[in-house]
Design an enzyme around this catalytic site. Structure first.
Site, PDB file in Angstrom:
ATOM      1  N   ASP A  80      23.026 -15.089 -18.109  1.00  0.00           N
ATOM      2  CA  ASP A  80      23.971 -14.010 -17.823  1.00  0.00           C
ATOM      3  C   ASP A  80      24.942 -13.761 -18.974  1.00  0.00           C
ATOM      4  OD1 ASP A  80      24.908 -16.593 -17.191  1.00  0.00           O
ATOM      5  OD2 ASP A  80      26.484 -15.808 -15.882  1.00  0.00           O
ATOM      6  N   GLU A 138      25.597 -18.371 -14.533  1.00  0.00           N
ATOM      7  CA  GLU A 138      26.299 -19.579 -14.979  1.00  0.00           C
ATOM      8  C   GLU A 138      27.778 -19.315 -15.187  1.00  0.00           C
ATOM      9  OE1 GLU A 138      28.510 -22.059 -17.403  1.00  0.00           O
ATOM     10  OE2 GLU A 138      27.729 -20.228 -18.305  1.00  0.00           O
ATOM     11  N   GLU A 139      28.116 -18.128 -15.704  1.00  0.00           N
ATOM     12  CA  GLU A 139      29.509 -17.839 -16.042  1.00  0.00           C
ATOM     13  C   GLU A 139      30.421 -17.860 -14.822  1.00  0.00           C
ATOM     14  OE1 GLU A 139      30.633 -17.943 -18.863  1.00  0.00           O
ATOM     15  OE2 GLU A 139      29.041 -17.445 -20.271  1.00  0.00           O
ATOM     16  N   HIS A 364      33.352 -16.499 -25.798  1.00  0.00           N
ATOM     17  CA  HIS A 364      34.082 -15.594 -24.920  1.00  0.00           C
ATOM     18  C   HIS A 364      35.037 -14.679 -25.692  1.00  0.00           C
ATOM     19  CE1 HIS A 364      33.334 -17.955 -20.918  1.00  0.00           C
ATOM     20  NE2 HIS A 364      32.347 -18.143 -21.791  1.00  0.00           N
TER      21      HIS A 364
END
Length: 392
Positions: A80, A138-139, A364
């Protein structure tokens, strides 16, 4: 498979092209349909024995039977993206506005798919069975458990799990390994301060929830600096603080949200208890009240020493002893932890930074990018790890 280094090197340009295609089309957690469809198609094209889409959401599971007896090893890769508007200018920037692969998952998908293709073309030399688990969400920490609940560890039963995370805190060409926790667990605590509102010119008639909240924020910083053993990985971060509507209104409520990071059950319990104690007593001293909403997160990612040793051995064979680094626990989190709770395994870091090339922005960040030279050692070290573990 003594020629694995050449097999990987021969696919360098194909890997770069594949990674860039995934980078152009990132999808948010629980929305990875295009990504999953491409993964499914590539696994079928590679000739895996069984490809199962829709596993625990948009997860994909591919299974490959080797030509030699051996154990069953699972390779896990997350798929993702993040809700970030990319600020890079490369010709492969995200085409999905407000969504970006800013954590390297596009590289993770590419590495796992390329390894599946190489292994499938050389299955006669492959020991045991390899399962490739492409995990969504996962995030948000919500993709691993549904895949595990769908039974991916059985039929045949998995003996060990390996996975990697591309890492811009290491230069491309190196890997990082450790025994025990490599990533921390994460929990969220919401604190609501209840005071008494009123006119900004008459503060004596109020209980200022904003002021109480500010005192709590400051006091919470002493937990790590004065109560936790120096060097022990732990974090208490206040990431959100909201109160008030106008300059002349003292608000009756303040809300804050905290991220708690820890690597042991004891540390987690202590941090959560101390956050509540400090907030409760400060509020009481200042005539306010507090409410808590504790949201349990994900556990730490804990490596099995035996399997970590297999990764070290694979790393030395692939990139040389000097490029296999021992790393300390980092306080980011990853729901790979659930895979390693279910079976022994190892999550290792693959360097993806290049100072001269500008690929040094942190994960990020809207300008995050990879040195694509990381893809070749990523595939080779992961592949050698699987081969080593499959023979035991």
């Amino acid at each position: 498979m003594e020629n694995i280094k050449q097999l990987v090197e021969d696919r360098r340009e194909a890997m770069v092209a594949m990674r860039r295609e995934f980078h152009r089309h990132p999808e948010l957690s629980f929305e990875e349909k295009w990504t999953a469809d491409i993964i499914e198609a590539r696994l079928k094209e590679a000739g895996l024995d069984d490809v199962r889409p829709g596993v625990g959401g948009h997860g994909v599971l591919g299974t490959l039977e080797g030509g030699k007896p051996g154990r069953t090893i699972m390779v896990r890769a997350d798929i993702d993206g993040l809700p970030i508007d990319e600020q890079n200018s490369a010709n492969y920037v995200s085409q999905n506005r407000g969504v970006m692969h800013a954590c390297g998952h596009d590289g993770h998908i590419t590495i796992a798919l390329m390894l599946a293709s190489i292994f499938a073309q050389n299955r006669a030399e492959l020991p045991g069975t390899i399962k490739f688990a492409f995990q969504p969400a996962e995030e948000l920490g919500g993709g691993a458990k549904p895949m595990l609940d769908a039974g991916i560890m059985s039929g045949p039963e998995v003996d060990a799990v390996v996975g990697l995370h591309l890492w811009n805190n290491l230069p491309a060409g190196q890997i990082g390994v450790c025994n025990g926790p490599i990533f921390a667990g994460a929990d969220t605590i919401e604190i609501i301060v209840k005071g008494k509102g009123g006119h900004g010119a008459l503060p004596h008639q109020t209980v200022d929830a904003l002021l109480v909240g500010a005192e709590i924020v400051v006091a919470l910083q002493t937990i790590i600096s004065r109560e936790i053993l120096p060097g022990q990985p732990a974090v208490v971060s206040v990431g959100s603080f909201h109160s008030g509507t106008a300059s002349n209104i003292i608000n009756s409520e303040a809300k804050m949200a905290l991220s708690i990071r820890s690597t042991t059950a004891q540390a987690r319990e202590y941090l959560i208890e101390r956050v509540q104690n400090i907030a409760t007593n400060i509020a009481k001293a200042m005539r306010a009240e507090v409410e808590f909403n504790i949201k349990p997160g994900i556990p730490p990612v804990v490596n099995d020493p035996v399997i970590a040793d297999a990764v070290r051995l694979a790393g030395r064979a692939a990139i040389g002893t000097a490029n296999v680094q021992e790393v300390v626990t980092t306080t980011v989190s990853d729901d790979m932890s659930y895979f390693l709770q279910a079976k022994p395994g190892c999550y290792f870091l693959v360097g993806s930074a290049n100072v001269s090339g500008g690929e040094t922005f942190p994960h990020h960040h809207p300008r995050f990018d990879l040195d694509e030279k990381c893809l070749v050692p990523g595939v080779e070290v992961l592949g050698r790890s699987v081969l080593e573990l499959g023979q035991k």
